[in-house]
Scaffold this active site. Sequence first.
Site, PDB file in Angstrom:
ATOM      1  N   ASP A 135       0.849  -1.188   0.000  1.00 22.52           N
ATOM      2  CA  ASP A 135       0.000   0.000   0.000  1.00 22.52           C
ATOM      3  C   ASP A 135       0.886   1.240   0.000  1.00 22.52           C
ATOM      4  O   ASP A 135       1.886   1.298   0.728  1.00 22.52           O
ATOM      5  CB  ASP A 135      -0.883   0.029   1.249  1.00 22.52           C
ATOM      6  CG  ASP A 135      -1.926  -1.070   1.266  1.00 22.52           C
ATOM      7  OD1 ASP A 135      -1.976  -1.855   0.289  1.00 22.52           O
ATOM      8  OD2 ASP A 135      -2.691  -1.139   2.242  1.00 22.52           O
ATOM      9  N   HIS A 194      -6.218   2.250  -3.983  1.00 19.85           N
ATOM     10  CA  HIS A 194      -6.279   2.409  -2.528  1.00 19.85           C
ATOM     11  C   HIS A 194      -7.210   3.563  -2.185  1.00 19.85           C
ATOM     12  O   HIS A 194      -7.118   4.166  -1.108  1.00 19.85           O
ATOM     13  CB  HIS A 194      -4.882   2.659  -1.977  1.00 19.85           C
ATOM     14  CG  HIS A 194      -4.744   2.405  -0.499  1.00 19.85           C
ATOM     15  ND1 HIS A 194      -5.513   1.494   0.190  1.00 19.85           N
ATOM     16  CD2 HIS A 194      -3.920   2.967   0.440  1.00 19.85           C
ATOM     17  CE1 HIS A 194      -5.178   1.486   1.471  1.00 19.85           C
ATOM     18  NE2 HIS A 194      -4.223   2.384   1.643  1.00 19.85           N
ATOM     19  N   HIS A 238      -7.874   9.214   2.353  1.00 21.77           N
ATOM     20  CA  HIS A 238      -7.584   8.115   3.271  1.00 21.77           C
ATOM     21  C   HIS A 238      -8.490   8.241   4.495  1.00 21.77           C
ATOM     22  O   HIS A 238      -8.060   8.629   5.593  1.00 21.77           O
ATOM     23  CB  HIS A 238      -6.111   8.132   3.676  1.00 21.77           C
ATOM     24  CG  HIS A 238      -5.593   6.778   4.046  1.00 21.77           C
ATOM     25  ND1 HIS A 238      -5.746   6.251   5.306  1.00 21.77           N
ATOM     26  CD2 HIS A 238      -4.965   5.833   3.323  1.00 21.77           C
ATOM     27  CE1 HIS A 238      -5.211   5.047   5.352  1.00 21.77           C
ATOM     28  NE2 HIS A 238      -4.738   4.767   4.152  1.00 21.77           N
ATOM     29  N   HIS A 256       3.797  -2.326   3.229  1.00 19.65           N
ATOM     30  CA  HIS A 256       3.614  -0.917   2.882  1.00 19.65           C
ATOM     31  C   HIS A 256       4.873  -0.350   2.237  1.00 19.65           C
ATOM     32  O   HIS A 256       5.986  -0.746   2.592  1.00 19.65           O
ATOM     33  CB  HIS A 256       3.264  -0.097   4.125  1.00 19.65           C
ATOM     34  CG  HIS A 256       1.963  -0.459   4.742  1.00 19.65           C
ATOM     35  ND1 HIS A 256       1.819  -1.556   5.565  1.00 19.65           N
ATOM     36  CD2 HIS A 256       0.732   0.118   4.652  1.00 19.65           C
ATOM     37  CE1 HIS A 256       0.555  -1.639   5.955  1.00 19.65           C
ATOM     38  NE2 HIS A 256      -0.115  -0.645   5.420  1.00 19.65           N
TER      39      HIS A 256
END
Length: 270
Positions: free
Chosen positions: A63, A115, A119, A209
């Site tokens: 990610d 993604h 966020h 990540h």
Amino acid sequence: MNSFFYVLSWKKIKRYLLVTAAVVFAFGVVYIERDQITVFSEGAPSAIYSVPTNKKVIALTFDISWGDTRPGPIIKILNDKKVQKSTFFLSSPWSKSHPDIVKDIKDSGFEIGSHGHKHVNYTTLSDEEIRKQISTANSVLSDMTGKAPNLLRLPNGDFDKRVLRIAESMNYKVIQWDTDSLDWKNIGVQNIVERVVSKAHPGDIVLLHASDSSKQTHEALPLIIDQLRNQGYEFVTVSDLINQTDTKGTDVRDQALIQGTIEDEDLSGL
């Protein structure tokens, strides 16, 4: 005799009323909680945590939503180690700010999934806002890569049945993970390696990540690759895993129920 009869009758009536009230209450709970219950129902939209297979295949996923110092080393390690297949989930604001890195990921042949845009936890958004977040990211990534993504890893891994339904209606598969490296907690290189290698299994999806906040992933990654290869694993994309089976994933787990467990996992088991 009549008094006794009336007392007995009243006891029966009270018992009947209590049973009736309990039944009504139970149906009420089922109705109110129907969304949570049907998340687990057969045929409902689901998130994919892993894929059942006997083949020793595993998907490393990364990610990225912030920073520019970690992606380069990770891409280089994957290329140097000849790991030709892995999946990167990119947030669209980050992608717009780092077109060269997105190009490197694409040119290396790695799979790119979404993604999302902001966020934020999608379970807190309205239906319209969820669609907007997904479609905005879709447009950005499609323009930058020349290919519309069909895999979605939700920010913070947060979802419920409503989010899953909307994602599915927009032709997205929601991808979770079975193995969390906890690299985002910077728990130490050896601990990251141990977590991944010890928990790995055929059909596994591993969460890693490449954001700058994960400061040890690039050090742990070569060891993870070597040790998994020594165990006979082949690295594939998430799409490769999905294409091996008709499954829609393992048991669907409502993220509202497990998010706290993910965040507060006891590190004493490392």
